[in-house]
Design a protein around this motif. Structure first.
Motif, PDB file in Angstrom:
ATOM      1  N   SER A 107       0.823  -1.210   0.000  1.00  0.00           N
ATOM      2  CA  SER A 107       0.000   0.000   0.000  1.00  0.00           C
ATOM      3  C   SER A 107       0.859   1.262   0.000  1.00  0.00           C
ATOM      4  N   ILE A 108       2.030   1.194   0.647  1.00  0.00           N
ATOM      5  CA  ILE A 108       2.946   2.342   0.586  1.00  0.00           C
ATOM      6  C   ILE A 108       3.389   2.558  -0.850  1.00  0.00           C
ATOM      7  N   GLY A 109       3.742   1.457  -1.524  1.00  0.00           N
ATOM      8  CA  GLY A 109       4.112   1.569  -2.939  1.00  0.00           C
ATOM      9  C   GLY A 109       2.981   2.114  -3.777  1.00  0.00           C
ATOM     10  N   LEU A 110       1.770   1.651  -3.515  1.00  0.00           N
ATOM     11  CA  LEU A 110       0.602   2.130  -4.261  1.00  0.00           C
ATOM     12  C   LEU A 110       0.366   3.616  -4.006  1.00  0.00           C
ATOM     13  N   LEU A 111       0.538   4.023  -2.753  1.00  0.00           N
ATOM     14  CA  LEU A 111       0.330   5.420  -2.386  1.00  0.00           C
ATOM     15  C   LEU A 111       1.259   6.333  -3.196  1.00  0.00           C
ATOM     16  N   PHE A 112       2.538   5.974  -3.251  1.00  0.00           N
ATOM     17  CA  PHE A 112       3.492   6.815  -3.972  1.00  0.00           C
ATOM     18  C   PHE A 112       3.342   6.678  -5.488  1.00  0.00           C
ATOM     19  N   PHE A 113       2.907   5.512  -5.955  1.00  0.00           N
ATOM     20  CA  PHE A 113       2.684   5.373  -7.399  1.00  0.00           C
ATOM     21  C   PHE A 113       1.529   6.264  -7.840  1.00  0.00           C
ATOM     22  N   LEU A 114       0.466   6.314  -7.036  1.00  0.00           N
ATOM     23  CA  LEU A 114      -0.655   7.182  -7.400  1.00  0.00           C
ATOM     24  C   LEU A 114      -0.275   8.651  -7.286  1.00  0.00           C
ATOM     25  N   PHE A 115       0.658   8.966  -6.402  1.00  0.00           N
ATOM     26  CA  PHE A 115       1.216  10.319  -6.365  1.00  0.00           C
ATOM     27  C   PHE A 115       1.924  10.621  -7.693  1.00  0.00           C
ATOM     28  N   LEU A 116       2.691   9.649  -8.209  1.00  0.00           N
ATOM     29  CA  LEU A 116       3.362   9.830  -9.499  1.00  0.00           C
ATOM     30  C   LEU A 116       2.358   9.988 -10.634  1.00  0.00           C
ATOM     31  N   VAL A 117       1.278   9.220 -10.581  1.00  0.00           N
ATOM     32  CA  VAL A 117       0.242   9.337 -11.621  1.00  0.00           C
ATOM     33  C   VAL A 117      -0.353  10.745 -11.601  1.00  0.00           C
ATOM     34  N   GLY A 118      -0.656  11.257 -10.407  1.00  0.00           N
ATOM     35  CA  GLY A 118      -1.158  12.623 -10.299  1.00  0.00           C
ATOM     36  C   GLY A 118      -0.133  13.646 -10.750  1.00  0.00           C
ATOM     37  N   LEU A 119       1.141  13.365 -10.456  1.00  0.00           N
ATOM     38  CA  LEU A 119       2.230  14.259 -10.860  1.00  0.00           C
ATOM     39  C   LEU A 119       2.349  14.327 -12.381  1.00  0.00           C
ATOM     40  N   GLU A 120       2.059  13.220 -13.048  1.00  0.00           N
ATOM     41  CA  GLU A 120       2.216  13.159 -14.503  1.00  0.00           C
ATOM     42  C   GLU A 120       0.958  13.585 -15.248  1.00  0.00           C
ATOM     43  N   LEU A 121      -0.158  13.682 -14.568  1.00  0.00           N
ATOM     44  CA  LEU A 121      -1.406  14.068 -15.223  1.00  0.00           C
ATOM     45  C   LEU A 121      -1.525  15.585 -15.221  1.00  0.00           C
ATOM     46  N   ASP A 122      -1.458  16.171 -16.392  1.00  0.00           N
ATOM     47  CA  ASP A 122      -1.464  17.630 -16.534  1.00  0.00           C
ATOM     48  C   ASP A 122      -2.893  18.108 -16.772  1.00  0.00           C
ATOM     49  N   LEU A 123      -3.484  18.746 -15.771  1.00  0.00           N
ATOM     50  CA  LEU A 123      -4.872  19.214 -15.902  1.00  0.00           C
ATOM     51  C   LEU A 123      -5.016  20.261 -16.994  1.00  0.00           C
ATOM     52  N   SER A 124      -3.986  21.087 -17.168  1.00  0.00           N
ATOM     53  CA  SER A 124      -4.080  22.126 -18.196  1.00  0.00           C
ATOM     54  C   SER A 124      -4.129  21.508 -19.588  1.00  0.00           C
ATOM     55  N   SER A 125      -3.409  20.387 -19.795  1.00  0.00           N
ATOM     56  CA  SER A 125      -3.457  19.738 -21.103  1.00  0.00           C
ATOM     57  C   SER A 125      -4.821  19.107 -21.340  1.00  0.00           C
ATOM     58  N   ILE A 126      -5.481  18.665 -20.270  1.00  0.00           N
ATOM     59  CA  ILE A 126      -6.833  18.132 -20.415  1.00  0.00           C
ATOM     60  C   ILE A 126      -7.792  19.227 -20.857  1.00  0.00           C
TER      61      ILE A 126
END
Length: 842
Positions: free
Chosen positions: A94-113
């Motif tokens: 779950s720690i790994g999942l927590l930080f992976f989802l942080f990376l997913v949010g980090l890579e998702l650019d709302l302005s590009s959406i």
């Protein structure tokens, strides 16, 4: 018999004191982690020929280790995955999942959406709504058919089923598109934009599902109030608003403090950010939404594309994606018991769920795409791509199982559905959709000689098209200097710049994927406000504004094994006359200790481009060419000292053609040196014969095509005479007599008299080059002379450009063996038939 987890100790005293390490938490965790990594990596290796994403191997690995396969052995499960170890394994995962989802949010650019437009939004909406409705319909069937599901509340079960069928896995889709080389096609761009919308919608729906799932039965048996779900949703909304209005500006300030302009040690900021991930996860767990939701939202608050985001990714990505995340997939597989799908009814339900999921997503996307006037084949491919499942799907299913909304049989059916839909994506898209190649014009100049001949015949300017490839900012200065040297008043220069980005298993490659645009968009859109914008985009934009130079940037994001296909495809479509490749070794100073080797993979890219290129190719061995010059331009006064070494043959003639273009430039001082053998050695006969058994990495390869040596000699003399008459007084021409080619060439390279030395690859060797056929090669793909000048430890200080002329008849090459004059007689019969002879010098 109940097990008291508080009695479990962390570490053992060792086998010598009678302890079994598998009875202790930490040693057992090490064994479990190692086993999971080995199995998932082995399966990834097996699935590689099928071009499957890594997530498939990790899910299957978990299922194999779970009760569906290895777990059928009770001793294995008792010793390796005992029930008491489950909380420890899942906590680490779950720690790994927590930080992976942080990376997913980090890579998702709302302005590009927001910039993606209405088309992507409409496709995403259709791709979510129809499967969601279908999922609700299937939920009624499952609820009435599978034992135990009728005890679950209607609301939570319907929402979870709808979400499970409507999700598109954004990271998995991006990797599939990159593998299929569809990122810069219309289908790829539309799919990425729609998947980004879908990703945001999935998190909203997941938060809704978790909130509603709380509307069940409390631990004391009493019914929970429906108002609780509303409070959970309102609290979650307040959390998102707080993060985007308060934390986001704070993180922008932190990112500015960590930019290259501020000489600040940013370790404290990075540590605080990592702590912020944990705190955000705790807050959403406190609210009643899963902790990963907080980590994802916190990732959205980090400014994209800057130095700070790159530092964060470098610190945590490999550890999380390579080590911790596979544990989460494995824990999901350990919960999946395929044996629960045991009768025809259960298998029929699995078929129903798969069919409904595929039909809802594909048909919904297809119908809307056709209405938006996207061609039918592209529309169906878009639907298949949007049907990709992955990590978020497993998260939804695991939360559903934790909340007791899904039982074992329903959970297994949905995991297999996610596995199947993702598995079929790549082969299905490959079968139904191949992007149309742009048509090429009737007139395509494949080599420089064609360009010169056409220009002279037409009496007008022609377009010289160059495709210049680079790995990073270190290649930019030398590339601009080389391209600038080829500018002339007689032709228009059109420059295509290709940034070569290796697609690895690291998810941060997807940051580049998201910003990749169609050929021709400015670099500033891709690299933004970071170091890349300053050093790369700024350099090329400034150069394009000097006049008469059209600069078109693009990015190739691909595995090294297929990078050459991207390069050759762009060269074909853009009707390029010459490709310029960076050598896989780069020198940062005068000595070999400053050399940086990018690896054998990049060397292989160059070798395959040289073999398959649709035009002439130049490989630039950069030792600081252009690093001390001002910004190139028409008024440049600092001369680039360039030397062309001429031995004869098609490749040397191509190098001389390039030199003719450079001679026109006012800031280039060109010298042509023709090597002539010392008198008294002309009578030595040399013949080269094919020797396929020799290693092509350590031995020079020459063309197997037949060639009229007298005609070649005549062509060499003609082009030299033309060059001397045309550039007399502008370029220097000398003939150098030598008894040792190696020493003669190295003397030029070591002298420092020339900034750049241009040589032909020499696939049809002259007599002097043939003498070097048995020389041990360090970089055989550069030919004998290029290899001598590029080899380390020789003291060469000049940069080198190795030129290969395009000719399909010369494409086949093979290593050779040199036969001296005394051995020639016994091969007379073979010579007369021409069998196996590559070249003969007399």
């Amino acid at each position: 018999m109940p097990f008291n987890i508080t009695s479990i100790k962390t570490s053992s005293n060792g086998v010598w004191q009678g302890d079994n390490p598998l009875d202790f938490a930490f040693p057992l965790l090490i064994v479990q982690t190692t086993l999971i990594l080995v199995v998932s990596r082995f399966l990834a290796f097996l699935f590689r020929p099928l071009r499957q994403p890594k997530v498939i191997a990790e899910i299957v690995g978990g299922i194999v280790l779970g009760p569906s396969a290895f777990g059928r052995n009770k001793e294995f499960m008792h010793h390796i995955f005992p029930k008491w170890s489950t909380p420890t394994l899942e906590s680490v995962a779950s720690i790994g999942l927590l930080f992976f989802l942080f990376l997913v949010g980090l890579e998702l650019d709302l302005s590009s959406i927001r910039r993606s437009g209405k088309r992507a939004f409409v496709i995403a909406f259709a791709g979510i709504s129809l499967p969601f409705v279908c999922g609700i319909g299937v939920a009624f069937v499952l609820r009435s058919t599978i034992d135990g599901l009728d005890q679950v509340g209607y609301g939570p079960f319907l929402v979870f089923m709808g979400v499970a069928l409507s999700i598109t896995a954004f990271p998995v889709l991006a990797r599939i598109l990159a593998e299929l080389k569809l990122l810069t096609t219309r289908v790829g761009e539309t799919a990425m934009s729609a998947a980004a919308f879908n990703d945001v919608a999935a998190w909203i729906l997941l938060a809704l599902a978790v909130a509603i799932a709380g509307d069940g039965t409390a631990s004391d048996g009493e019914k929970k109030s429906p108002v609780i779900a509303i409070w959970v949703l309102l609290s979650g909304l307040a959390f998102v608003i707080f993060m985007l209005t308060v934390i986001r500006p704070a993180m922008r300030w932190v990112a500015r403090r960590c930019s290259p302009e501020h000489d600040v040690v940013d370790e404290a900021y990075i540590c605080l950010t990592l702590a912020g991930v944990m705190v955000s996860g705790f807050m959403t767990d406190l609210i009643g939404i899963h902790s990963i939701f907080g980590a994802f939202v916190f990732g959205l608050t980090i400014p994209k594309g800057g130095n700070f985001a790159e530092r964060l990714i470098e610190r945590i990505e490999d550890f999380v994606s390579g080590l911790l995340l596979p544990l989460y997939f494995a824990s999901s597989g350990l919960k999946t018991d395929v044996a629960t799908i045991r009768d025809a009814k259960s298998w029929g339900l699995l078929a129903l769920v798969i069919t409904t999921a595929c039909a809802g997503k594909i048909l919904g996307t297809f119908a809307v795409a056709v209405m938006l006037k996207i061609p039918a084949r592209e529309s169906i491919a878009l639907g298949v791509l949007m049907n990709t499942k992955g990590l978020v799907e497993l998260i939804v299913l695991n939360i559903g199982k934790e909340k007791k909304v899904l039982n074992d049989e329903c959970f297994a059916i949905l995991v297999l559905m996610a596995l199947f839909t993702t598995f079929i994506t790549t082969p299905t898209v490959m079968a139904i959709y191949k992007p149309a190649r742009e048509g090429t014009s009737a007139v395509t100049h494949r080599k420089l000689r064609d360009l010169s001949a056409t220009r002279e015949a037409a009496g007008s300017k022609d377009v010289f098209r160059i495709l210049a490839c680079f790995h990073g900012p270190g290649n930019v200065s030398s590339l601009i200097s080389l391209v600038e040297a080829t500018r002339s008043t007689q032709k228009q220069l059109k420059l295509f710049i290709m940034h070569l980005v290796e697609l690895t298993e690291r998810s941060s490659s997807i940051i580049m994927v998201q910003r990749a645009r169609k050929n021709g968009l400015p670099f500033i859109n891709r690299f933004r406000r970071g170091e890349w914008h300053d050093r790369v985009a700024g350099a090329f934009q400034a150069y394009s504004q000097l006049g008469r130079v059209s600069v078109r940037p693009t990015t190739a994001i691909s595995a090294l094994s297929t990078m050459d296909q991207d390069i050759c495809h762009v060269a074909e479509n853009k009707r390029v006359t010459m490709i310029i490749l960076p050598f896989h070794k780069q020198w940062r100073g005068a000595d070999d200790e400053s050399m940086e080797n990018l690896g054998h993979g990049w060397r292989g890219v160059n070798q395959r481009v040289l073999k398959n290129a649709p035009c002439s190719v130049g490989v630039l061995v950069d030792r600081g060419f252009g690093s001390g010059s001002p910004t190139p331009g028409p008024t440049a006064t600092v001369a680039q000292r360039i030397c062309i070494i001429f031995f004869g043959g098609p490749d040397d003639r191509e190098a001389l053609e390039l030199g003719g273009m450079m001679a026109e430039h006012p800031a280039v001082k060109l010298t042509v040196i023709k090597f002539v053998e010392k008198e008294g050695l002309e009578s030595d006969g040399v013949m080269l014969r094919p020797s396929p058994s020799r290693c092509s990495e350590k031995n020079y390869s020459f063309s197997t095509a037949e060639m009229n040596r007298e005609k070649e000699k005549e062509l060499d003399e003609t082009i030299l005479a033309e060059f001397r008459s045309k550039w007399n007084g502008v370029a220097d021409y000398t003939e150098k007599v030598t008894s040792s080619i190696v020493e003669g060439v190295l003397t030029l390279g070591r002298s420092g008299d020339y900034d750049l030395i241009i040589v032909g690859k020499g696939r049809f060797p002259s007599k002097m080059i043939a003498e070097l056929a048995d020389r041990q090669a360090e970089h055989a793909e550069l030919g004998p002379i290029g290899d001598i000048l590029a080899s380390s430890g020789q003291g060469v200080v000049s940069s080198v450009l190795v030129v290969q002329q395009h000719d399909m008849a010369h494409a086949e090459e093979t290593p050779v063996a040199k036969i001296v004059q005394s051995d020639c007689e016994k091969y007379k019969a073979d010579e007369s038939s021409g069998a196996g002879e590559i070249s003969k010098a007399v």
